[in-house]
Design a protein around this motif. Structure first.
Motif, mmCIF file in Angstrom:
data_model
loop_
_atom_site.group_PDB
_atom_site.id
_atom_site.type_symbol
_atom_site.label_atom_id
_atom_site.label_comp_id
_atom_site.label_asym_id
_atom_site.label_seq_id
_atom_site.Cartn_x
_atom_site.Cartn_y
_atom_site.Cartn_z
ATOM 1 N N VAL A 29 14.880 24.126 65.970
ATOM 2 C CA VAL A 29 15.872 23.087 67.115
ATOM 3 C C VAL A 29 15.252 23.932 68.936
ATOM 4 O O VAL A 29 15.284 24.777 68.604
ATOM 5 C CB VAL A 29 17.135 23.417 66.977
ATOM 6 N N GLN A 111 17.132 23.896 83.396
ATOM 7 C CA GLN A 111 16.848 23.442 81.853
ATOM 8 C C GLN A 111 17.623 24.098 80.374
ATOM 9 O O GLN A 111 18.116 23.180 80.322
ATOM 10 C CB GLN A 111 15.754 24.128 82.280
ATOM 11 N N ALA A 112 17.646 25.534 81.330
ATOM 12 C CA ALA A 112 18.564 26.304 80.183
ATOM 13 C C ALA A 112 19.714 25.333 80.219
ATOM 14 O O ALA A 112 20.478 25.593 80.800
ATOM 15 C CB ALA A 112 18.223 27.480 80.988
ATOM 16 N N VAL A 119 23.533 30.529 70.784
ATOM 17 C CA VAL A 119 22.649 30.973 70.076
ATOM 18 C C VAL A 119 21.941 31.702 70.236
ATOM 19 O O VAL A 119 20.807 32.067 69.077
ATOM 20 C CB VAL A 119 22.319 29.247 69.645
ATOM 21 N N ALA A 124 22.984 40.915 76.377
ATOM 22 C CA ALA A 124 23.123 40.970 77.205
ATOM 23 C C ALA A 124 23.512 39.101 78.494
ATOM 24 O O ALA A 124 22.798 39.151 78.839
ATOM 25 C CB ALA A 124 22.084 41.381 78.172
ATOM 26 N N ALA A 125 23.368 37.730 77.202
ATOM 27 C CA ALA A 125 23.349 36.292 77.649
ATOM 28 C C ALA A 125 24.712 36.410 78.576
ATOM 29 O O ALA A 125 25.758 37.595 79.052
ATOM 30 C CB ALA A 125 24.273 36.213 76.573
ATOM 31 N N LYS A 190 27.181 41.151 87.889
ATOM 32 C CA LYS A 190 26.335 41.559 87.156
ATOM 33 C C LYS A 190 25.185 42.361 87.861
ATOM 34 O O LYS A 190 24.886 42.089 88.873
ATOM 35 C CB LYS A 190 25.166 39.833 87.189
ATOM 36 N N ALA B 44 5.352 32.603 81.668
ATOM 37 C CA ALA B 44 6.734 32.359 80.969
ATOM 38 C C ALA B 44 8.247 32.310 81.885
ATOM 39 O O ALA B 44 9.529 33.083 81.708
ATOM 40 C CB ALA B 44 6.351 34.287 80.847
HETATM 41 C C1 LIG Z 1 12.762 33.828 83.841
HETATM 42 C C2 LIG Z 1 13.887 33.440 82.933
HETATM 43 C C3 LIG Z 1 15.214 33.806 83.450
HETATM 44 C C4 LIG Z 1 16.240 34.140 82.305
HETATM 45 N N1 LIG Z 1 17.092 34.814 83.252
HETATM 46 C C5 LIG Z 1 18.479 34.530 82.489
HETATM 47 C C6 LIG Z 1 19.705 34.988 82.984
HETATM 48 O O1 LIG Z 1 19.969 35.718 83.928
HETATM 49 N N2 LIG Z 1 20.992 35.175 81.983
HETATM 50 C C7 LIG Z 1 21.192 34.910 80.809
HETATM 51 O O2 LIG Z 1 21.622 34.962 79.716
HETATM 52 N N3 LIG Z 1 19.205 34.554 80.458
HETATM 53 C C8 LIG Z 1 18.447 34.312 81.060
HETATM 54 N N4 LIG Z 1 17.335 34.158 80.877
HETATM 55 C C9 LIG Z 1 17.456 33.651 78.973
HETATM 56 C C10 LIG Z 1 18.000 31.232 78.863
HETATM 57 O O3 LIG Z 1 17.482 31.477 79.949
HETATM 58 C C11 LIG Z 1 18.464 31.454 78.092
HETATM 59 O O4 LIG Z 1 19.148 32.490 77.633
HETATM 60 C C12 LIG Z 1 19.272 29.720 78.538
HETATM 61 O O5 LIG Z 1 20.551 29.703 78.709
HETATM 62 C C13 LIG Z 1 18.991 29.189 76.734
HETATM 63 O O6 LIG Z 1 18.863 28.154 76.359
HETATM 64 P P1 LIG Z 1 17.582 26.964 76.328
HETATM 65 O O7 LIG Z 1 18.601 25.633 76.419
HETATM 66 O O8 LIG Z 1 16.482 26.987 77.242
HETATM 67 O O9 LIG Z 1 17.282 28.217 75.008
HETATM 68 P P2 LIG Z 1 16.290 26.847 73.970
HETATM 69 O O10 LIG Z 1 15.087 28.332 74.093
HETATM 70 O O11 LIG Z 1 16.013 26.434 73.938
HETATM 71 O O12 LIG Z 1 16.674 27.282 72.703
HETATM 72 C C14 LIG Z 1 17.089 29.175 72.354
HETATM 73 C C15 LIG Z 1 17.464 29.183 71.424
HETATM 74 O O13 LIG Z 1 18.733 28.351 70.637
HETATM 75 C C16 LIG Z 1 18.957 27.358 69.501
HETATM 76 N N5 LIG Z 1 19.507 26.155 70.014
HETATM 77 C C17 LIG Z 1 19.358 25.747 71.522
HETATM 78 N N6 LIG Z 1 20.019 24.637 71.121
HETATM 79 C C18 LIG Z 1 20.869 24.630 70.500
HETATM 80 C C19 LIG Z 1 21.902 24.007 69.362
HETATM 81 N N7 LIG Z 1 22.389 22.600 70.127
HETATM 82 N N8 LIG Z 1 22.358 24.178 68.535
HETATM 83 C C20 LIG Z 1 21.441 25.042 68.082
HETATM 84 N N9 LIG Z 1 20.992 25.440 67.917
HETATM 85 C C21 LIG Z 1 20.494 26.163 69.423
HETATM 86 C C22 LIG Z 1 17.330 27.079 69.300
HETATM 87 O O14 LIG Z 1 17.523 26.717 68.394
HETATM 88 C C23 LIG Z 1 16.254 28.993 69.969
HETATM 89 O O15 LIG Z 1 16.850 29.813 68.652
HETATM 90 C C24 LIG Z 1 15.942 33.283 81.137
HETATM 91 C C25 LIG Z 1 15.480 33.171 80.595
HETATM 92 C C26 LIG Z 1 13.982 33.073 81.806
HETATM 93 C C27 LIG Z 1 12.377 32.688 81.429
#
Ligand SMILES: Cc1cc2nc3c(=O)[nH]c(=O)nc-3n(C[C@H](O)[C@H](O)[C@H](O)COP(=O)(O)OP(=O)(O)OC[C@H]3O[C@@H](n4cnc5c(N)ncnc54)[C@H](O)[C@@H]3O)c2cc1C
Lengths: 306, 625
Positions: A29, A111-112, A119, A124-125, A190, B44
């Motif tokens: 997913v 996007q995030a 999940v 450090a989320a 933070k 990335a």
């Molecule tokens: C440059 C950069 C900077 C970042 N900065 C931060 C920051 O400052 N703070 C922070 O906390 N994070 C940060 N992140 C990490 C990331 O952006 C976050 O953790 C983000 O919220 C992940 O969400 P996503 O939808 O993009 O995840 P995805 O990559 O789509 O999914 C992540 C995981 O969750 C699972 N998943 C997603 N949605 C579901 C669902 N509905 N049900 C079941 N499983 C699911 C997926 O299978 C996968 O294992 C950063 C990332 C990057 C690349």
């Protein structure tokens, strides 16, 4: 590099479960992909071949939200940026905008997703502690005999450790429900290696509700991440502050309490200093935003931790 | 792998095309639609060179699977100046000198466009915050932010459009004038092609197999399975080098690909050219290399001990280069000094992190000239070395320097051009190699990590009587620019000071770490970090102001350096004066102030980093309530 043979974007929960059943054992997913794509690179997972990716970010139920004065329901695929740009959400989750502004950057936040952050279960989320402070519950759904079966649990229990959650095979995180706390002042502290695009070394969500005079703490909500395997709720500190007068001495005592909880694998001493400072700064900022009586806190404390 | 269908509106045009399900939006835009203004700096989400508008919202196209673009409206940097007329922001970037290497600039222009759309009145702090997702390594950001402020003011009518025009200056009169860069329009529009943006008909894609070991003997390399794969057009190893292998800026100690043994993690071992990058990657996985791990050494002090693992037969002591300098009698100088202070200093390895990862395109032209297009910072030297390596007369080797998307010294080494030449020769087709960010970090030069012991003898009045400096640098597995770096470190190590007795020794040492090489200031940083830190410590011990101790010892017009260079004019006095004034320096010995000092937090000093500029209004309102 993330290599797949098929990329499916279901437009309903039913379609998503159908795809998950069809491709059982060969899918993953994704939502925003902001954790998954960087993970599939050299130095981390490297080149990863996953036959099927199922993108849940367009399922209406997962991007819906409901906000009133008591409760918030957020679809799991809500982008983090909504904490900043949806006024009703910012009002209900007072630490949310400050959490979001420190999260990645304006572009990645579009996007995030909130669900992805939960999940992914990084120690450090940033979003997870913010929601834990609101007593968040997660809603998990699976397909059972053709019907959608749902269960709920507290977010604190759902996240079990680095990369580990209670999510079961075939299950999706559909929504997060939590308290709306519009009467609270909120802050999010933070620290990382730079200002933007940085993973927290420590982060803290603080919410404070004061009495009408702004002199007594009616309630406090605190959650911290980055100091151990998973984000923590600081209930003991909350109990210590609840009902107590807002004064410098009390806040200083409260700030000491979680210092002993630091159990990270690295840089423990540094993190202890940060925890103490963040507790004071978080509480002072939250209290000020909750309408603290300017006379309640010493000027010294205010300037040091503003 | 079945294709997926993408229908979208891209830069105002409807498209309907097939795409691979694993493609990211950036791949689709660059490879399929040739919209190469979108750069890949990291892959990335960290750098922002790939930012595009998706349904009006700025996002990073390297983090987006192409399937997400289906049904969307996408606007890339190419949409901003579609008719050739630069947008106000692009003109402001041109005017303010905001573009240098230019590689981050399309992304910066996009982020700035998004910032001013979100808040047309954003102040400087808010602009910084909104541009936070984009990294630049050349400018230090100031001119970029100046440009956004200029554009904001022109858009809001606070400044006339004429503010974007070039300042007037007489024909041919450039010195001391603000002259716009002639290459800026090509950069702010994304039109300029860097090597990784270039394509040729029939072009193949190259991937490199790299060593997982810091030190190992190569027992065997078996490429047969890779060679028979469909879509693979050529596989090369050290055995394919027809001439005399070896390159380096000073010693030719590095083979094009590992020969007999590997000396660091990330060293090239073999390379494949195939119809597409994925096929090339799969071919790499089919190459079987048997290694016999050897004892490795990671610390230069360990490497200098007898019995340490030896990296290169020609240097049994692992010394790449030792530069000694002797002036006067240092021991006598110490004996005659009122104060002798000794300290140790260290600096770490640093990655250049230019936004453009290494990339190159090579082909054999119709006249048989092996041609390499790459952002090499040293094409003439590369040409000579390559001619020897591929055993061709120099007239049959051509280097074309593509725009360098940041180099800072890191693109002086012929790290990959040899492989490109060999593959172009072997396949007789154009071949292109584009490094990933990880590959760039793992395999190319770093700033030399250093450890320095510095002993200084001074008179009570602050005059330096003697200086002894010994610096040991980790040169990593190959020589690259180490010799020159050690030389410059030694030449400049005693600083711009007149010192009668000087002993300087700088050593570059082989270890099994990533090679160290050229990096802005080329060795001066390491020794001068020691010397200048030391002077502050000595000033404190003598109760002198740090500026004063430097003035006392400064070389003056007509002075002689410790390498016997007679100087005409010395600008040090002026530099000190300017720095003292600009910093609002509070005079006195470093320890004269106690816990507080008056020269911090002044109106014109920069505030510490904070986020939340967009809440500034809210916070003010809170304060008022
Ligand atoms: C440059 C950069 C900077 C970042 N900065 C931060 C920051 O400052 N703070 C922070 O906390 N994070 C940060 N992140 C990490 C990331 O952006 C976050 O953790 C983000 O919220 C992940 O969400 P996503 O939808 O993009 O995840 P995805 O990559 O789509 O999914 C992540 C995981 O969750 C699972 N998943 C997603 N949605 C579901 C669902 N509905 N049900 C079941 N499983 C699911 C997926 O299978 C996968 O294992 C950063 C990332 C990057 C690349």
């Amino acid at each position: 590099m993330l290599i797949c043979d098929e990329y499916i974007t279901p437009s309903s929960l039913a379609d998503a479960f159908a795809a998950m059943t069809r491709h059982r054992g060969r899918y993953r997913v994704v939502a925003g992909c902001t954790d998954t794509l960087p993970w599939a690179r050299e130095g981390r997972a490297g080149d990863v071949e996953i036959p099927v990716l199922i993108d849940v970010s367009r399922i209406p139920e997962l991007i819906a939200r409901r906000v009133d004065d008591k409760r918030v329901r957020l679809g799991a695929a809500t982008p983090v940026q909504r904490f900043l740009d949806v006024p009703e959400l910012a009002r209900a989750l007072p630490a949310g905008p400050r959490c979001a502004v420190w999260f990645a950057d304006d572009q990645i936040r579009e996007q995030a997703t909130v669900g992805g952050n939960i999940v992914n279960a990084s120690p450090a989320a940033d979003v997870t502690p913010c929601l834990i402070a609101h007593d968040a519950e997660v809603e998990l759904a699976r397909s059972e005999n053709g019907a959608v079966a749902r269960r709920r649990m507290s977010l604190t229990d759902f996240v079990q450790g680095p990369g580990r959650t209670a999510l079961q095979e075939g299950e999706l995180l559909t929504a997060i429900e939590c308290d709306a706390l519009p009467a609270y002042g909120g802050s999010f502290e933070k620290v990382g290696h730079r200002r933007s695009l940085v993973i927290s070394v420590v982060c803290l969500a603080a919410l404070v509700k004061l009495d009408a005079q702004g002199r007594r703490v009616e309630d406090a909500r605190l959650s911290i991440a980055g100091i151990g395997p998973k984000p923590l709720r600081l209930s003991e500190v909350e109990n210590f502050l609840r009902g107590a007068p807002l004064d410098t001495g009390r806040l200083e005592q409260a700030a000491e309490m979680p210092v002993a909880l630091v159990a990270s694998r690295t840089r423990q001493e540094y993190r202890r200093d940060v925890v103490r400072g963040f507790m004071l700064r978080g509480l002072v900022n939250a209290a000020k935003r909750a309408g603290a009586d300017p006379a309640a806190l010493s000027a010294e404390l205010e300037t040091a931790y503003a | 792998m079945p294709d997926i269908r993408i229908e979208a509106t891209i830069n105002g045009r409807k498209i309907a095309r097939a795409a691979k399900p694993h493609q990211r939006l950036i791949d689709f835009l660059r490879d399929d639609l040739n919209l190469t203004g979108n750069k890949e700096g990291c892959g990335a989400g960290e750098c922002g060179t790939c930012s595009v508008f998706v349904d009006g919202v700025l996002m990073k196209s390297c983090l987006m699977p192409v399937a997400k673009a289906h049904g969307a409206t996408i606007d890339t940097v190419e949409s901003l100046a579609k008719t050739g007329e630069l947008s106000v922001l692009q003109q402001a970037f041109h005017k303010a000198g905001a573009s240098q290497c230019g590689y981050c600039i399309p992304g910066m222009v996009m982020a700035a466009t998004a910032a001013l759309r979100a808040n047309p009145f954003a102040d400087r702090e808010e602009i910084k915050e909104r541009l936070g997702g984009n990294i630049c390594r050349c400018t230090g950001y100031q001119k970029i932010i100046d440009a956004v402020e200029l554009a904001r003011d022109v858009q809001n009518g606070r400044l006339p459009a004429a503010a974007l025009a070039e300042e007037e200056h007489a024909e041919g009169d450039f010195i001391g004038k603000n002259v716009r860069r002639i290459d800026a329009p090509s950069k702010v529009t994304g039109r300029l092609k860097y090597a990784g943006d270039m394509t040729m008909p029939g072009m193949l894609h190259v991937q490199v197999l790299r060593s997982p070991h810091p030190h190992a003997r190569i027992v065997s390399i078996d490429t047969t399975a890779a060679e028979v794969m469909a879509g693979v057009e050529g596989v090369i190893t050290a055995a394919d080098v027809p001439g005399q292998d070896g390159f380096g800026v000073f010693v030719n100690d590095q083979p094009v690909m590992a020969r007999g043994k590997v000396r660091y993690v990330g060293e090239a071992v073999a390379a494949v050219a195939a119809e597409d990058p994925l096929t090339a990657k799969r071919a790499l996985a089919a190459i079987k290399v048997v290694y016999e791990p050897l004892p490795a050494v990671f610390d230069p002090f360990d490497a200098m001990r007898p019995g340490a693992p030896v990296l290169h037969d020609y240097a049994p002591d692992n010394i790449t280069k030792h530069i000694p300098i002797r002036v006067g009698d240092v021991e006598k100088g110490f004996a005659e000094s009122d104060l002798v202070v000794e300290e140790n200093y260290s600096t770490q390895a640093i990655e250049h992190a230019y936004l453009e990862p290494e990339a190159g395109l090579a082909y054999v032209d119709p006249d048989g000239v092996v041609t390499i297009v790459s952002p090499s910072q040293n094409i003439t030297h590369h040409r000579h070395m390559l001619a020897r390596i591929i055993a061709k007369p120099i007239s049959k080797v051509r280097f074309i320097m593509s725009p360098v998307g940041g180099g800072f010294g890191g693109k002086e080494d012929m790290i990959y051009q040899g492989m490109l030449a060999l593959l172009a020769m072997k396949t007789q087709r154009p071949v292109r190699l584009v490094f990933t960010r990880e590959e760039s970090i793992a395999s190319t030069a770093k700033r030399h990590p250093s450890r320095t012991t510095l002993r200084m003898g001074l008179m009570r009045d602050g005059r330096i009587n003697a200086l002894a400096l010994k610096m040991i640098c980790d040169g990593g597995a190959y020589g690259l620019s180490t010799e020159g770096v050690m030389r410059k470190a030694a030449i400049l190590g005693a600083g711009p000071y007149a010192i009668p007795n000087v002993r300087v020794d700088t050593y570059g040492i082989y270890t099994n770490n990533t090679p160290s090489g050229a990096f802005r200031s080329f060795g001066a940083l390491q020794t001068q970090f020691a010397t200048e830190s030391h002077l502050d410590i000595c000033a404190e011990r003598l109760g002198l102001d740090p500026f004063a101790i430097r003035r006392i010892n400064a070389l003056r017009d007509g002075g002689m350096t410790h390498t016997k260079q007679k100087l005409g004019k010395v600008s040090l006095a002026r530099v000190l004066e300017a720095a003292e004034k600009a910093s609002g320096w509070e005079a006195g010995a470093p320890n004269s102030r106690g816990g507080t000092r008056g020269d911090l937090d002044r109106v014109d000093t920069r505030p510490p980093v904070s986020l939340g500029a967009r809440f500034a209004g809210e916070d003010k309102q809170e304060a008022a309530e």
